[in-house]
Every structure is written in C-alpha cells, then in structure tokens.
Design a protein around this motif. Sequence first.
Motif, PDB file in Angstrom:
ATOM      1  N   SER A   8       7.749  55.729 -55.278  1.00  0.00           N
ATOM      2  CA  SER A   8       8.241  56.487 -54.131  1.00  0.00           C
ATOM      3  C   SER A   8       9.722  56.817 -54.262  1.00  0.00           C
ATOM      4  O   SER A   8      10.165  57.895 -53.846  1.00  0.00           O
ATOM      5  CB  SER A   8       7.980  55.725 -52.829  1.00  0.00           C
ATOM      6  N   ALA A   9      10.498  55.918 -54.870  1.00  0.00           N
ATOM      7  CA  ALA A   9      11.921  56.199 -55.073  1.00  0.00           C
ATOM      8  C   ALA A   9      12.112  57.393 -55.997  1.00  0.00           C
ATOM      9  O   ALA A   9      12.941  58.286 -55.741  1.00  0.00           O
ATOM     10  CB  ALA A   9      12.624  54.967 -55.640  1.00  0.00           C
ATOM     11  N   THR A  10      11.348  57.447 -57.073  1.00  0.00           N
ATOM     12  CA  THR A  10      11.501  58.538 -58.035  1.00  0.00           C
ATOM     13  C   THR A  10      10.855  59.828 -57.535  1.00  0.00           C
ATOM     14  O   THR A  10      11.421  60.907 -57.692  1.00  0.00           O
ATOM     15  CB  THR A  10      10.889  58.137 -59.393  1.00  0.00           C
ATOM     16  N   TRP A  54       0.986  50.722 -50.728  1.00  0.00           N
ATOM     17  CA  TRP A  54       1.413  51.775 -49.807  1.00  0.00           C
ATOM     18  C   TRP A  54       2.534  51.297 -48.896  1.00  0.00           C
ATOM     19  O   TRP A  54       3.426  52.072 -48.544  1.00  0.00           O
ATOM     20  CB  TRP A  54       0.223  52.253 -48.979  1.00  0.00           C
ATOM     21  N   GLY A  55       2.489  50.024 -48.511  1.00  0.00           N
ATOM     22  CA  GLY A  55       3.514  49.517 -47.613  1.00  0.00           C
ATOM     23  C   GLY A  55       4.891  49.465 -48.242  1.00  0.00           C
ATOM     24  O   GLY A  55       5.899  49.502 -47.527  1.00  0.00           O
ATOM     25  N   SER A  56       4.946  49.394 -49.566  1.00  0.00           N
ATOM     26  CA  SER A  56       6.247  49.346 -50.241  1.00  0.00           C
ATOM     27  C   SER A  56       6.859  50.732 -50.429  1.00  0.00           C
ATOM     28  O   SER A  56       8.045  50.841 -50.760  1.00  0.00           O
ATOM     29  CB  SER A  56       6.092  48.672 -51.606  1.00  0.00           C
ATOM     30  N   MET A  57       6.090  51.784 -50.194  1.00  0.00           N
ATOM     31  CA  MET A  57       6.591  53.125 -50.484  1.00  0.00           C
ATOM     32  C   MET A  57       7.723  53.585 -49.562  1.00  0.00           C
ATOM     33  O   MET A  57       8.687  54.198 -50.046  1.00  0.00           O
ATOM     34  CB  MET A  57       5.434  54.129 -50.478  1.00  0.00           C
ATOM     35  N   PRO A  58       7.666  53.322 -48.254  1.00  0.00           N
ATOM     36  CA  PRO A  58       8.819  53.703 -47.438  1.00  0.00           C
ATOM     37  C   PRO A  58      10.108  53.021 -47.887  1.00  0.00           C
ATOM     38  O   PRO A  58      11.188  53.617 -47.847  1.00  0.00           O
ATOM     39  CB  PRO A  58       8.404  53.252 -46.024  1.00  0.00           C
ATOM     40  N   VAL A  59       9.997  51.773 -48.342  1.00  0.00           N
ATOM     41  CA  VAL A  59      11.171  51.060 -48.861  1.00  0.00           C
ATOM     42  C   VAL A  59      11.705  51.766 -50.101  1.00  0.00           C
ATOM     43  O   VAL A  59      12.917  51.978 -50.257  1.00  0.00           O
ATOM     44  CB  VAL A  59      10.811  49.597 -49.193  1.00  0.00           C
ATOM     45  N   GLY A  60      10.799  52.167 -50.987  1.00  0.00           N
ATOM     46  CA  GLY A  60      11.216  52.846 -52.211  1.00  0.00           C
ATOM     47  C   GLY A  60      11.889  54.179 -51.938  1.00  0.00           C
ATOM     48  O   GLY A  60      12.899  54.509 -52.570  1.00  0.00           O
ATOM     49  N   ALA A  61      11.340  54.955 -51.005  1.00  0.00           N
ATOM     50  CA  ALA A  61      11.938  56.254 -50.685  1.00  0.00           C
ATOM     51  C   ALA A  61      13.353  56.075 -50.142  1.00  0.00           C
ATOM     52  O   ALA A  61      14.270  56.830 -50.492  1.00  0.00           O
ATOM     53  CB  ALA A  61      11.070  56.994 -49.677  1.00  0.00           C
TER      54      ALA A  61
END
Length: 427
Positions: free
Chosen positions: A248-250, A366-373
């Motif tokens: 999600s960060a990338t 999926w729960g870690s994706m908002p953190v990554g963004a």
Amino acid sequence: MTDTARPGTGRARRADLGRPFRWLWASTAASNAGDGITRTLLPLLVVTHHPDPAAVAGLTTVNMLPWLLFALPAGVLVDRTDRRRIVLGSNVVRGAALLGAAVVLAGDRPLALLYALAFLLGIAETLADTAAPAMLPRLVDERQLERANGRLSAAQIVLNEMVGPPVAGLLAGLTAVAALAAGGALYAVAALLLLGLAPLAHPGRAVASDGRRGGVLRDVRAGLGFVLGHRTLRLTLAASALYGVVFSATFSMLVLLSDRALGLNGTGYGLLLAAGSLGAVAGSWLAPRAADRLPVVRLARWSLVASGAAYAALGLQRQPVLAALVLAANGVFMTGWNIPVMSLRQRLTPEHLQGRVMSVSRLCSWGSMPVGATLGGLLAEALSVPAVFTVCGTVLAVGALLLLAPLRHDPPAPAAQPVHSDLLDKG
C-alpha cells in the motif's frame, strides 16, 4: 516433511479439478467482474457529483471499514454455517443493492447514499471473500490447492483489475445507471452459477475445548489462539502484514513515480499497471508448477524476498520500459508468494477453523494497508517518491528473510480430510 518437493504431487496437479470447482470458478469469475466495475464506478460517481478529495478518500475508508469491523466475526459465521450459502447470499445482496441503486441514483446522487452503498458492498465482500477460500479444501484434493488457487487468482486479476475498470469507464460514459445495472447483473449471475454447486455439509459447529458451543468472542479467541500457536501460520501472517504495508505504501505513490520520475501521462500510468497485472497472470500459472517442484515455504520465502528487491529496483528506474519490466516481474513474485501461502494455510487448518484462519489472514493483509498508505506519504514528504520504493523494498526483503528464516521445511498437514462425498462427480 523434509525440505524436498512433495512426492507424487505432479500427477495430482495435472488431474481434473472437477465439476464442483468449475462451478465455484465460474461464480467467482462473474463476481470479480462485478467487483472490477463497482470499484471503478463508485469513485467516478463521487468525483462527478462531489469533487472533494476528502469525499473520495472517505468512500475508500467506508468501503474498507467492514474488514476492520467484521472480519473476525465473519470468520466465526463462516465456520458455523454453510459456506456456499454465505457466498450465494452475499452475491444476491450485492446484486440487489446495485440494481436498486441504478433506480434510486438515476437522478440525484447524495453522498450519504453512495457511502451507504459502499459500506453494504464492503460487508458482503467481507463475508464472500472469507467463505469462498474456506470452501476450497472441501472441493479439491489438498495436493491440488495451489493449482486451484492459481486459477482463481488468474480470474481475479484479469476480470477485477484488467477487464472490469475499462468496462466501467465505458459504461459510465454512456450512463451511470447502465454501469450500476451491469455490476448488479454480474453479481446475480455469480449467485445463479453457485446454485450448480451442491450444498456443503455443515463444516462442524465451532466448539470450545470443553465441547460446548461458545459465543462469538469465544470462537474468535479460539481462532486467534490456533493461529498464534502455530509457528508457520503465525510467521506467514506476520509476513503478510508486512507485505500489506509495503504494497500500500508503494502503490499509493506509484502514480507520482510515474509522473515525476518516469515522465508518463495517464495512458503511460495505465500501461504500467497493465504490465504488473500481466506479470501476476503469468505468476498464477507459474506458481502452482513451481510449488510442484519446490518446498512451498522455500518458494514463498524467496518470492517475497524477490518482490522486495523488485520494489527497491523500481525506485531506481528512470526508463519507463525497464520500470514496466520490473513491475511485470514483481507481479510474478507477488503471486509466487500469495498462491503457495494461501494453499499452505488451507492445508494446515482444520476444517472447522478454515473461516476464522482466513478472516485473521485477511485482517492482517488488508488491515495493514491504511498504515502503509500513510507511511508512504510520510516517507515521500521526508525523502522523495523514489525513496519510498527503495526503502520499502529493502525492508520487505530483509523482513522476509528474518521472519521466514525459521521455516526451513514444509510443515506436515493434519490428517487428510476427504472431499465431500456429494462432490465427487468429476463430470
């Protein structure tokens, strides 16, 4: 099991997956096409009538919120009831919601109604995407799980990511009502196709250690306890959470990398995404064959390391063609991780816990994706957009080596569970 390829799996993998799986695949393909249309259409409707960045971001948040709120209870429900019925009902709800929205939203499109639609679709997706993978070990032989997951993954990538979005754009260009109705019709078709699959026997009521059926919280704790107590599941889920952060960060910065570092316009950015999707389709074909020859944990570990290296390399690219090739390779590596690990979790999980383990898996990913963004945006501000890719890719490669190093051998699967007797017709 020693660190060698599983004997005799090649013959099993070449066997017909059977009529029950074909019904599930057809239904999943139709629902993925519906996903591709609705995920593209709803943001377009918000942007057209409520052109505020906060409103668009809010739509994504509302759509993803059910995964945080209901993922674990959904796993309990999946383990307590007929999983086929859950998937069928979820598709009926999504189809009815979109067909109803085609009528209600034909004129004004209040933001609250669009949010309510996104939230309802998110709840149905949470249930369907938890129940469908939990069904698979009962439909195919455990030695064919990689092959079956590869076919489902290919359908998802092609229809959800490659076909659905442009179709949604074309339909929305004509009329939003047509696009909403098309999405609803596809979910209705998915529900009808699932009727071809015979009802599954009850997976076994969730029970506590003392043999009595517990409440939802008790069953959630039982599922979490099983995952945390199993080293392979625990470490692969930790790696999945790390991958969710990096992905999600990338991905959140990819459009800026395309514009600022590669000098591409909107069409060029679309071609970059297409290159990644084509690589993932190729990976969905290659991963089951690689798993037939290599230990699954080794394949998964080095695929994740290679994906990290690809992200890091992408941050160093300034040539669009080379960047597209790197993204295509990363698509191969992503499926080289996802398919073996999904199959491994299905193989290691007892039948009555499949739903809960799947829900924990999705919650981690999926729960870690908002953190990554969020981290991606902060890194880009502090360093640069290309640095997001090099830093995150390096962290992923090193993290995969550290997290998965203890997994040197494929763990033994529990006693084989027979495919449901009503589903043995290979037709």
